[in-house]
Design an enzyme around this catalytic site. Structure first.
Site, PDB file in Angstrom:
ATOM      1  N   GLU A  96       0.813  -1.211   0.000  1.00 57.04           N
ATOM      2  CA  GLU A  96       0.000   0.000   0.000  1.00 57.04           C
ATOM      3  C   GLU A  96       0.847   1.261   0.000  1.00 57.04           C
ATOM      4  O   GLU A  96       1.951   1.290   0.530  1.00 57.04           O
ATOM      5  CB  GLU A  96      -0.908   0.013   1.234  1.00 57.04           C
ATOM      6  CG  GLU A  96      -1.992  -1.047   1.123  1.00 57.04           C
ATOM      7  CD  GLU A  96      -2.950  -1.048   2.296  1.00 57.04           C
ATOM      8  OE1 GLU A  96      -4.126  -1.308   2.068  1.00 57.04           O
ATOM      9  OE2 GLU A  96      -2.531  -0.802   3.438  1.00 57.04           O
ATOM     10  N   CYS A 109       3.319   8.442   1.111  1.00 55.35           N
ATOM     11  CA  CYS A 109       3.912   7.523   2.079  1.00 55.35           C
ATOM     12  C   CYS A 109       4.056   6.168   1.378  1.00 55.35           C
ATOM     13  O   CYS A 109       3.060   5.593   0.931  1.00 55.35           O
ATOM     14  CB  CYS A 109       2.979   7.431   3.288  1.00 55.35           C
ATOM     15  SG  CYS A 109       3.487   6.221   4.503  1.00 55.35           S
ATOM     16  N   CYS A 116       6.908  -7.032   7.287  1.00 55.99           N
ATOM     17  CA  CYS A 116       8.034  -6.458   8.030  1.00 55.99           C
ATOM     18  C   CYS A 116       8.497  -7.469   9.061  1.00 55.99           C
ATOM     19  O   CYS A 116       7.701  -8.199   9.635  1.00 55.99           O
ATOM     20  CB  CYS A 116       7.598  -5.171   8.733  1.00 55.99           C
ATOM     21  SG  CYS A 116       8.958  -4.281   9.525  1.00 55.99           S
ATOM     22  N   CYS A 120       7.046  -4.847  15.655  1.00 57.38           N
ATOM     23  CA  CYS A 120       6.672  -3.829  16.643  1.00 57.38           C
ATOM     24  C   CYS A 120       5.247  -4.134  17.125  1.00 57.38           C
ATOM     25  O   CYS A 120       4.367  -4.441  16.319  1.00 57.38           O
ATOM     26  CB  CYS A 120       6.748  -2.433  16.035  1.00 57.38           C
ATOM     27  SG  CYS A 120       8.425  -1.982  15.543  1.00 57.38           S
ATOM     28  N   CYS A 123       1.997  -2.217  15.622  1.00 61.62           N
ATOM     29  CA  CYS A 123       1.928  -1.983  14.173  1.00 61.62           C
ATOM     30  C   CYS A 123       1.213  -3.126  13.459  1.00 61.62           C
ATOM     31  O   CYS A 123       1.522  -4.294  13.686  1.00 61.62           O
ATOM     32  CB  CYS A 123       3.339  -1.827  13.621  1.00 61.62           C
ATOM     33  SG  CYS A 123       3.362  -1.542  11.840  1.00 61.62           S
ATOM     34  N   CYS A 340      -1.025   5.871   9.768  1.00 61.49           N
ATOM     35  CA  CYS A 340       0.202   5.171  10.154  1.00 61.49           C
ATOM     36  C   CYS A 340      -0.119   3.864  10.843  1.00 61.49           C
ATOM     37  O   CYS A 340      -0.949   3.826  11.741  1.00 61.49           O
ATOM     38  CB  CYS A 340       1.005   5.949  11.188  1.00 61.49           C
ATOM     39  SG  CYS A 340       1.430   7.583  10.750  1.00 61.49           S
TER      40      CYS A 340
HETATM   41  N1  SAH Z   1       9.962   0.635   9.754  1.00 63.81           N
HETATM   42  C1  SAH Z   1       9.975   2.061   9.684  1.00 63.81           C
HETATM   43  C2  SAH Z   1       8.893   2.659   8.807  1.00 63.81           C
HETATM   44  C3  SAH Z   1       7.500   2.096   8.890  1.00 63.81           C
HETATM   45  S1  SAH Z   1       6.455   2.574  10.210  1.00 63.81           S
HETATM   46  C4  SAH Z   1       9.898   2.644  11.076  1.00 63.81           C
HETATM   47  O1  SAH Z   1       9.799   1.883  12.028  1.00 63.81           O
HETATM   48  O2  SAH Z   1      10.016   3.854  11.218  1.00 63.81           O
HETATM   49  C5  SAH Z   1       6.059   4.264  10.002  1.00 63.81           C
HETATM   50  C6  SAH Z   1       5.643   4.931  11.322  1.00 63.81           C
HETATM   51  O3  SAH Z   1       4.319   4.534  11.718  1.00 63.81           O
HETATM   52  C7  SAH Z   1       6.560   4.530  12.461  1.00 63.81           C
HETATM   53  O4  SAH Z   1       6.908   5.615  13.258  1.00 63.81           O
HETATM   54  C8  SAH Z   1       5.685   3.557  13.213  1.00 63.81           C
HETATM   55  O5  SAH Z   1       6.131   3.413  14.504  1.00 63.81           O
HETATM   56  C9  SAH Z   1       4.333   4.209  13.092  1.00 63.81           C
HETATM   57  N2  SAH Z   1       3.234   3.297  13.439  1.00 63.81           N
HETATM   58  C10 SAH Z   1       3.188   1.970  13.255  1.00 63.81           C
HETATM   59  N3  SAH Z   1       2.018   1.478  13.699  1.00 63.81           N
HETATM   60  C11 SAH Z   1       1.297   2.507  14.160  1.00 63.81           C
HETATM   61  C12 SAH Z   1      -0.017   2.633  14.719  1.00 63.81           C
HETATM   62  N4  SAH Z   1      -0.811   1.573  14.849  1.00 63.81           N
HETATM   63  N5  SAH Z   1      -0.443   3.853  15.067  1.00 63.81           N
HETATM   64  C13 SAH Z   1       0.350   4.935  14.878  1.00 63.81           C
HETATM   65  N6  SAH Z   1       1.593   4.885  14.355  1.00 63.81           N
HETATM   66  C14 SAH Z   1       2.073   3.679  14.005  1.00 63.81           C
END
Ligand code: SAH
Length: 366
Positions: A96, A109, A116, A120, A123, A340
């Site tokens: 996406e 974006c 991934c 995390c 996420c 995000c």
């Molecule tokens: N792997 C990279 C880029 C992808 S995530 C990174 O970790 O930066 C892009 C951003 O979205 C990151 O800051 C991540 O922590 C945030 N993110 C992921 N899941 C989220 C969620 N459920 N709500 C808000 N932000 C989130």
């Protein structure tokens, strides 16, 4: 655009590689510049339309090469102007990209991997597990497709790109850098270093390599002021601790006026207390940083909730009073799950991870 071919996709080459490719075919290297302009500035994928190339050259290109974009599997438009594309790749995997227009700029974006590996806990991409790296063509192809589709619709062209979609860009280093090179190339998208932002969870060797080859903007997904909490939220922290990661970010931005953007997802009752805010300010005292607070975006089976607006404001005020520029990221595209951490895509689940997850959740072991 959707049938498989053996032809070489020229979108996998940046200008230097393309010039070498032309040279190896006995062509003048400046053909690379001409081709880049057609492909990226005009959005052209048909060699026959490239009228400053000779007929003979066009015919030979058609034999061996192609300019292959991505297949649109879904195109959703939010009432707030943002737009989300689901692209289907040749192997059936799906990724996406999200378009976010503002008054004077429009940000795309983009994703760097299918799924991934970092897992995390907040996420949604993590739930898929890792499938594969995107090719350079699949990365730049997101910008190429978006630019073409936005032009058709007479929308503001993309002025900024952020690697904040699916995947960890520093774990797909070479392909991400090829795409970045095209984004910055005067013969392609000509975006300045301020307008391309790589967001990372803190892959220290990748940060060091990046410092050697690039000057694009950097964002760090920090999310916690101490290692114990960050180990839980961003398991990569077990390998690369906060101090080491911040040191690498500091080295990357150098002594000048540049700052690293610290991303901090606001999770209710987890990382959002006054104490967390004070600890964060202290931790960042010697780092040239600005902070983006991201209200948590929920997704199915998420184990967290978004902090309240008042909590986020209070958290921001504490950081602000400590002298750190802090903004709260506005949630966009709510109606199309484009925020995000909500980019789920879809992929051929080789590890059957999703089925395993479903079993864990439902308790159905049959
Ligand atoms: N792997 C990279 C880029 C992808 S995530 C990174 O970790 O930066 C892009 C951003 O979205 C990151 O800051 C991540 O922590 C945030 N993110 C992921 N899941 C989220 C969620 N459920 N709500 C808000 N932000 C989130």
């Amino acid at each position: 655009m959707d049938s498989k071919t053996d032809k070489i996709n020229l979108m996998n080459f940046d200008r230097k590689a393309l010039a070498e490719w032309f040279a190896a075919r006995g062509e003048k290297p400046f053909r690379a510049q001409q081709l880049l302009k057609w492909v990226y500035q005009q959005g052209v994928d048909d060699f026959d339309a490239m009228t400053n190339l000779s007929k003979a050259l066009r015919d030979s290109l058609k034999q061996d090469a192609e300019v292959r974009g991505l297949k649109v599997a879904a195109d959703q438009k939010s009432t707030d102007g943002s737009r989300k594309w689901l692209f289907e790749l040749e192997d059936g995997n799906r990724i996406e990209s999200v378009y976010i227009p503002e008054a004077e700029r429009a940000t795309l974006c983009i994703s760097s991997q299918v799924g991934c590996a970092l897992n995390c806990s907040f996420c949604s991409t993590a739930q898929q597990g890792f499938n594969r790296n995107l090719t350079a063509a699949e990365i730049i192809g997101q910008l190429w497709m978006a630019s073409r589709l936005l032009a058709e619709d007479d929308r503001l062209p993309v002025s900024n790109v952020v690697f904040m979609g699916m995947g960890e860009p520093l774990l797909n280093f070479d392909n991400v850098m090829t795409a970045v090179s095209l984004m910055q190339d005067d013969f392609a998208y000509a975006l300045s270093k301020r307008r391309v932002t790589l967001s990372t969870a803190g892959v220290v060797p990748g940060l060091k390599r990046l410092a050697e080859v690039s000057d694009i903007s950097l964002a760090l997904s920090l999310h916690a002021p101490d290692d114990a909490l960050r180990n839980e939220l961003v398991p990569l922290n077990i390998k690369y601790h906060i101090d080491e990661v911040l040191q690498a970010c500091k080295a990357y931005v150098g002594e000048g006026r540049r700052r690293v953007t610290i991303e901090y997802v606001m999770l209710d009752g987890v990382n959002d207390s006054d104490g967390h805010a004070r600890a964060l300010a202290k931790r960042l005292r010697h780092v040239p940083a600005k902070i983006n607070l991201i209200p948590f975006n929920p997704f199915p089976r998420a184990r967290y909730q978004r902090s309240s607006t008042q909590r986020i404001e209070r958290f921001r005020d504490i950081l602000h009073n400590a002298g750190i520029v802090t903004i709260t990221r506005r949630t966009r595209g709510d109606d199309i799950d484009a925020a995000c951490g909500q980019l789920a895509g879809d992929f051929t689940d080789r590890t059957r991870r999703r089925e395993r997850l479903a079993v864990e959740v439902t308790g159905d072991f049959s």
